[in-house]
Enzyme design. Structure first.
Site, PDB file in Angstrom:
ATOM      1  N   SER A 184       0.806  -1.222   0.000  1.00  0.00           N
ATOM      2  CA  SER A 184       0.000   0.000   0.000  1.00  0.00           C
ATOM      3  C   SER A 184       0.838   1.270   0.000  1.00  0.00           C
ATOM      4  CB  SER A 184      -0.954   0.004   1.196  1.00  0.00           C
ATOM      5  OG  SER A 184      -1.841  -1.094   1.134  1.00  0.00           O
ATOM      6  N   HIS A 193       0.191   4.721   4.290  1.00  0.00           N
ATOM      7  CA  HIS A 193      -0.338   5.238   3.026  1.00  0.00           C
ATOM      8  C   HIS A 193       0.114   6.681   2.805  1.00  0.00           C
ATOM      9  CE1 HIS A 193      -3.970   2.241   3.323  1.00  0.00           C
ATOM     10  NE2 HIS A 193      -2.806   1.639   3.228  1.00  0.00           N
TER      11      HIS A 193
END
Length: 210
Positions: free
Chosen positions: A125, A185
């Site tokens: 991610s 993220h």
């Protein structure tokens, strides 16, 4: 390079799925906080090619983003630089989380030991959010369709929404999704944005790193 990264992620995911009693091996390559004795020097790299075995959407969404957005970024910067970019964003996500973990370990020890200390991380991610940030910067007015909504949405609104959502979740202004590393993220997106901003601002052919 996108195809190679896709194959590698899928092969590793399926490998851990079918290897009997793979828990200890999975733990060895997942990313532990560096304060934890389970941390190993290779984990900042290996963890980004591993995904949750309990939720197939983890790898599905990451690989869909890689396949649909990655080729445009790779064409813009060439394959070797794209690989560097992908790995740098993943490691940048680790460095961001590690910095915050160090702060919490130093100034909020009890909370850190009760939460993040015993939780390993896996997933691409951080690298994927770096790709999202690059796509947002390079192609803000391109339109994407988010299934199942059959309406084209400009990248600056669609990806921008996800970036703001992750930031708000990281800061605690909205509910954090279970088992989602929102901070990673954001870290990947920040590193991706910095690199793509620099390379676009300065002629890439003039400032080669390979």
């Amino acid at each position: 390079m996108v195809k190679n990264l896709l194959i590698l992620n899928v092969v590793i995911y399926l490998g851990f799925m079918f290897i009997p009693n793979a828990g200890p091996l999975f733990s060895t390559f997942a990313l532990w906080p560096f304060q934890n004795p389970n941390f190993r020097i290779w984990q900042p790299l290996t963890h980004m090619f591993m995904h949750s075995q309990y939720d197939y959407t983890h790898i599905l969404y990451n690989m869909l983003a890689l396949v649909f957005l990655g080729p445009a970024i790779e064409r813009w910067m060439d394959s070797n630089r794209f690989l560097f970019f992908y790995l740098a964003c993943g490691i940048g996500a680790f460095l961001t989380v590690a910095a915050v973990n160090y702060y919490n370990f130093t100034f909020d020890y009890a909370h850190f030991m009760a939460t993040d200390y015993n939780v390993p991380s896996v997933g691409a991610s951080g690298a994927i959010y770096g790709i999202l940030a690059a796509f947002l910067w390079l192609y803000p007015n391109e339109k994407l369709i988010l299934f199942p909504i059959p309406i084209p949405i400009k990248v600056k609104y669609l990806i921008g929404f996800y970036m703001i959502k992750e930031l708000l979740a990281t800061l605690g202004y909205i509910a954090s999704s279970a088992n989602v590393a929102h901070l990673a993220h954001i870290g990947g997106a920040i590193f991706g944005f910095i690199m793509i901003w620099y390379w676009k601002k300065n002629d890439m052919d003039k400032y080669r790193i390979y």
